[in-house]
Design an enzyme around this catalytic site. Structure first.
Site: not given
Length: 556
Positions: A98, A130, A139, A175, A180, A182, A184, A189, A203, A324, A350
């Site tokens: 959906d 991650d 956002d 990273d 490095d 950055t 990104q 995920h 916002n 838990d 996750s």
């Protein structure tokens, strides 16, 4: 190699910038004061790269035989740990189809809006280990941060390691895949998880995070396919603890690795909130358990997933002693990485784990300075007992954020009762097509169901002894044996040493061992005071006559 988690402490960034973990690599941790070069030469391995864990590096066999190299390393008295670096991955699940499903049902289910009357998480930073984060997502504007030792007074981009932690200009996270500053996101995920924790509120766009006043430190340990190596994950988890992050979310999982357990144990002041896994398996069973969820350390908080009805999600792992509590993990909308204004709806443990990590930020903001143990107590002791979850988690309940925040307003336990032992497993999910953003809709607070008495627990299963390994040697006066094993629950373990062909033991003794991984070091002088002479012996480790493992050893 093993793809999975993160480890301890700081150090080394002198490896070639392009060096990355790969198949056939071995994680090695050496004794303090020993020579890494000598160890490598003796075992016939070469260095791939140093790891940001004290005394640790990644090596590869020169001849390509990984099993032989691991055996050689384990036989070296100067080696504390040698194990394959295994891959870890996110558990992908098909998301609901959906495209208009943007209802953030997880917030009222977990009583988040009620907690916002007290705090929104200001002043708290949460680590996210991650796939990275899309830093320019609208956002998430202003929601990302990094190592405080590299921020302010022009330290962000001065090309120096200002705080001496082994990382240059890590002001916006790190990273660990590319090496490095950055981190990104090329997968989505990590951006989804980050939005659930701390997406902006009020916002006029997209979604709202559980703790919109908190900040996130992105730590990329999984690649663009959602996979990563244990050495990389352990390094990221260790980094997060070393810079003092009080909460770290790790929505990932894999098999057991000693290095992962060492890293978590090295940072008792950091609460690692981890996903239970998406295989519909019992994490109480060491043969199929997901780690870090099933680790025995008290600073692991493992999270299962439930749906809108409060029932365990069909894919979610469970465990009456290792998982838990449960949190919303089905049809969860959040930020995505494809554009700076993208959103997606997906599902998995996750997605459940960051609900709890965000709630932890709210609790910490409401009562700064509490310990990791007190934080875990607040989140677990306040869980809403839910009949449909009975026997699937330690608490038998689901996240109640408002109750957790209220819990720390009163008297805190000095010695909080221990809770479950989580087992992380990479649990990222496959996203549905990005959904068009829309302003968040105010959702009426859903009252928590009345607490139901917990059912009388069944008698605990007898402990099981598994994965017994003996490494090292008793060669010379300084020789050492390292005995490791796992237990399904705490128990007294009996050790015995018999001379070859003799029924009566030379020595026998007992040790109280905890659930999960245990390791003991033996020398020629045994704990009983007896000293082994040169010759052949049998070392046995047992719980009973039937739960026993024996290994031939030789004293030289």
């Amino acid at each position: 190699m093993r793809r999975v988690g993160a480890l301890v402490a700081v150090l080394l960034l002198a490896a070639p910038a392009g060096a990355q973990a790969g198949e056939g690599d071995i994680i090695v941790i050496r004794e303090p004061g020993t020579s890494a070069r000598d160890i490598r030469e003796d075992a016939g391995v070469r260095v791939v790269k140093p790891l940001p864990i004290e005394g640790a590096e990644l090596v590869k066999p020169r001849g390509g035989d990984v099993a032989d190299a691991v055996a050689e390393l384990r036989a070296d008295d100067d080696v504390v740990l040698a194990e394959r670096d295994v891959r870890v991955t996110v558990d992908g699940l098909d998301a609901p189809s959906d495209p208009f499903f943007l209802s953030l049902w997880g917030l009222p289910d977990a009583t988040v809006p009620a907690a916002w009357t007290t705090t929104t998480g200001a002043g708290v930073s949460v680590g996210v280990v991650d796939t990275g984060v899309r830093a320019d997502h609208l956002d998430l504007a202003g929601q990302l941060t990094g190592n405080p030792g590299e921020r302010g007074a022009g330290r962000e981009a001065n090309g120096l390691d200002d705080d001496g932690n082994g990382f240059v200009d890590d002001y916006q996270g790190w990273d660990f895949v590319a090496g490095d500053n950055t981190p990104q996101d090329g997968n989505g995920h990590g951006t989804h998880v980050t939005g659930t924790i701390a997406a902006l509120a009020d916002n006029g766009r997209g979604v709202t995070g559980v703790a919109p006043g908190a900040k996130v430190v992105p730590l990329r340990a999984l690649d663009n396919s959602g996979n990563g190596y244990m050495s990389t994950i352990a390094s990221a988890l260790d980094y997060a603890g070393a810079i003092g992050l009080p909460v770290v979310n790790a929505s990932l999982g894999g098999g057991y690795a000693n290095v992962l357990e060492r890293v978590v144990a090295a940072h008792p002041d950091t609460l690692y909130v981890v996903a239970a896994g998406n295989a519909n398996r019992n994490n109480d069973d060491p043969a199929v358990a997901s780690y870090p969820c099933a680790l025995p350390q008290a600073n692991i908080l493992c999270v299962a997933a439930h749906d809108r009805s409060g029932a365990r999600a069909s894919f979610s792992n469970y465990g009456a002693t290792t998982v838990d509590l449960s949190a919303p993990g089905v049809d969860i909308a959040s930020t995505w990485n494809t554009t700076a204004n993208a959103y997606a709806t997906t599902q998995g443990t996750s997605m459940a784990s960051p609900h709890v990590a965000g709630a932890a930020a709210l609790v910490l903001a409401a009562r700064p300075g509490i310990t990791a143990a007190q934080l875990k107590w607040a989140l677990t002791s306040s869980a809403t007992v839910t009949p449909a979850l009975a026997g699937t988690t330690v608490t038998g309940g689901r996240l109640d954020t408002a109750a957790a925040v209220a819990a720390v307003a009163g008297t805190l336990p000095v010695e909080p009762a221990p809770t479950s032992t989580p087992t992380p497993e990479p649990t990222p999910e496959a996203p549905v097509a990005p959904v068009a953003p829309q302003p968040p809709v105010a959702t009426p607070e859903v009252p928590a169901p009345a607490a139901t008495p917990e059912p009388t627990p069944a008698p605990p299963a007898a402990p099981r002894l598994v994965d017994v390994n003996v490494g090292g040697s008793l060669k010379g006066a300084k020789g050492k044996l390292r005995v490791s094993f796992k237990l399904t629950r705490s128990a007294t373990v009996r050790f015995a040493v018999h001379a070859k062909g003799k029924a009566k033991p030379v020595a026998s003794w007992t040790k109280r061992a905890h659930r999960g991984g245990n390791q003991y070091t033996l020398t020629r002088k045994l704990p009983t005071g007896a000293t082994l002479k040169r010759g052949a012996y049998t070392l046995s480790v047992s719980l009973s006559a039937t739960a026993k493992s024996s290994t031939a050893i030789r004293v030289r």
